[in-house]
Design an enzyme around this catalytic site. Structure first.
Site, PDB file in Angstrom:
ATOM      1  N   LYS A 213      -4.190  -4.639   0.555  1.00  7.70           N
ATOM      2  CA  LYS A 213      -3.522  -5.520  -0.196  1.00  7.70           C
ATOM      3  C   LYS A 213      -4.214  -6.596  -1.215  1.00  7.70           C
ATOM      4  O   LYS A 213      -5.398  -6.601  -1.087  1.00  7.70           O
ATOM      5  CB  LYS A 213      -2.738  -6.497   0.692  1.00  7.70           C
ATOM      6  CG  LYS A 213      -1.398  -5.579   1.064  1.00  7.70           C
ATOM      7  CD  LYS A 213      -0.518  -6.357   2.102  1.00  7.70           C
ATOM      8  CE  LYS A 213       0.737  -5.407   2.365  1.00  7.70           C
ATOM      9  NZ  LYS A 213       1.727  -6.102   3.354  1.00  7.70           N
ATOM     10  N   ARG A 247      -0.712  -1.967  10.676  1.00  2.93           N
ATOM     11  CA  ARG A 247      -0.257  -0.970   9.727  1.00  2.93           C
ATOM     12  C   ARG A 247      -1.179  -1.007   8.666  1.00  2.93           C
ATOM     13  O   ARG A 247      -1.461  -1.699   7.731  1.00  2.93           O
ATOM     14  CB  ARG A 247       1.148  -1.627   9.024  1.00  2.93           C
ATOM     15  CG  ARG A 247       1.786  -0.574   8.177  1.00  2.93           C
ATOM     16  CD  ARG A 247       2.947  -1.560   7.616  1.00  2.93           C
ATOM     17  NE  ARG A 247       3.841  -0.676   6.652  1.00  2.93           N
ATOM     18  CZ  ARG A 247       3.369  -0.776   5.305  1.00  2.93           C
ATOM     19  NH1 ARG A 247       2.408  -1.440   4.896  1.00  2.93           N
ATOM     20  NH2 ARG A 247       4.031   0.283   4.410  1.00  2.93           N
TER      21      ARG A 247
HETATM   22  C1  8Y7 Z   1       4.422  -4.564   4.832  1.00  3.77           C
HETATM   23  C2  8Y7 Z   1       5.556  -3.480   5.279  1.00  3.77           C
HETATM   24  C3  8Y7 Z   1       4.899  -3.105   3.014  1.00  3.77           C
HETATM   25  C4  8Y7 Z   1       3.941  -5.345   5.764  1.00  3.77           C
HETATM   26  C5  8Y7 Z   1       5.720  -4.300   7.253  1.00  3.77           C
HETATM   27  C6  8Y7 Z   1       1.932  -2.538   1.280  1.00  3.77           C
HETATM   28  C7  8Y7 Z   1       6.960  -1.630   4.004  1.00  3.77           C
HETATM   29  C8  8Y7 Z   1       3.336  -3.093   0.872  1.00  3.77           C
HETATM   30  N1  8Y7 Z   1       3.937  -3.988   3.669  1.00  3.77           N
HETATM   31  N2  8Y7 Z   1       5.863  -3.318   6.379  1.00  3.77           N
HETATM   32  N3  8Y7 Z   1       5.790  -3.006   4.316  1.00  3.77           N
HETATM   33  N4  8Y7 Z   1       4.714  -5.229   7.152  1.00  3.77           N
HETATM   34  N5  8Y7 Z   1       6.211  -4.557   8.418  1.00  3.77           N
HETATM   35  O1  8Y7 Z   1       0.966  -2.726   0.372  1.00  3.77           O
HETATM   36  O2  8Y7 Z   1       2.981  -6.063   5.782  1.00  3.77           O
HETATM   37  O3  8Y7 Z   1       1.904  -1.754   1.904  1.00  3.77           O
HETATM   38  S1  8Y7 Z   1       4.717  -2.368   1.671  1.00  3.77           S
END
Ligand code: 8Y7
Length: 268
Positions: A213, A247
């Site tokens: 990020k 994640r």
């Molecule tokens: C997150 C996310 C994204 C996060 C959860 C990216 C879909 C942006 N970020 N879902 N999603 N937490 N739960 O850079 O931080 O992955 S999208």
């Protein structure tokens, strides 16, 4: 301290806007190949999303989001048992994804976007990831403001948990996520990472989504494809803060980082 059972969620984006031909056939094959890679690298969960949630991103129509995600979920489920989360804010996408074999709902709006999402959760009883976001993907990075980011996010979760349990959702089904980068400046993100353990006081599993990020780019100057080693360091630090699910894009590096952090945490 115990860090047992930290689980790694591998990110699978099915967003054909990045391909010049815009074709979903192409994105389907690429998504399946990427899923095989994430599973081979040891992903405990696959997070499948067909809605671009980058800052300033335009919303994706329902039919398009279904067409991107459902065939991929079905194809993965035919070959593997790996739990799948559906990254969506739309009840209809969640419902069809669960019918196609998904197991978890990952809703970046924390069930605030689509009033129908509560019924999907009540009907299916699946675990739900509640992510904090200030604003919407379209406006969240326009001057985000908090007086006390950690306290305000804790309050947000207390209110969401109270509302959802009053609506009939079992508390044990809920997973909380501070939403790194979603309506947060660099200093907000750093405060949340420093005080992550305070979210574990809610008594629910905490998920962290920091992979590649912008805050990592802001601190390092590195381009998005070069951020996996710094992502892995944040992952190791977050294990010490008590997170349950991480994640990430690079599952193999995360697996190594988690193993190292767990080994240190469980030493005498
Ligand atoms: C997150 C996310 C994204 C996060 C959860 C990216 C879909 C942006 N970020 N879902 N999603 N937490 N739960 O850079 O931080 O992955 S999208």
């Amino acid at each position: 301290m115990t860090t047992a059972g930290v689980r790694i969620m591998g990110i699978l984006n099915v967003t054909p806007d990045s391909f010049s031909d815009g074709g979903t056939f192409n994105s389907f094959d690429l998504a399946l190949a990427q899923a095989e890679r994430l599973i081979a690298d040891g992903a405990d969960i696959l997070d499948i999303g067909g809605e671009s949630t980058r800052p300033f991103a335009a919303p994706v129509p329902l039919a398009e989001e279904l067409q991107r995600t459902i065939p991929v979920i079905e194809a993965i489920r035919r070959r593997h048992d790996t739990p799948i989360s559906i990254d969506t804010t739309k009840a209809e996408v969640a419902r069809q994804a669960l019918a196609a074999g998904a197991d978890i709902i990952n809703d970046i709006s924390a069930l605030r976007h689509d009033p129908g999402m509560l019924d999907v959760v009540l009907d299916t009883g699946v675990p739900v990831i509640l992510m904090h976001m200030q604003g919407t993907p379209a406006d969240m990075q326009v001057e985000p403001h908090y007086d006390d980011v950690v306290a305000e996010i804790l309050l947000f979760f207390e209110e969401r948990i109270a509302a959802l349990t009053a609506g009939g959702v079992a508390r044990e089904r809920l997973i909380v996520d501070p939403g790194i980068g979603f309506g947060k400046t660099l200093s907000h993100n750093l405060s949340l990472l420093k005080h992550l353990h305070r979210l574990t006081a809610l008594g629910l599993p905490v998920l962290l989504g920091h992979s590649r990020k912008r805050f990592i780019g802001e601190l390092s100057g590195l381009a998005v494809q070069q951020r996996d080693h710094l992502t892995a360091i944040v992952s190791a630090l977050s294990v010490r803060e008590g997170v349950s699910i991480i994640r990430v894009h690079d599952v193999a590096a995360t697996r190594q980082a988690v193993r190292l952090a767990e080994a240190i945490a469980s030493a005498d």
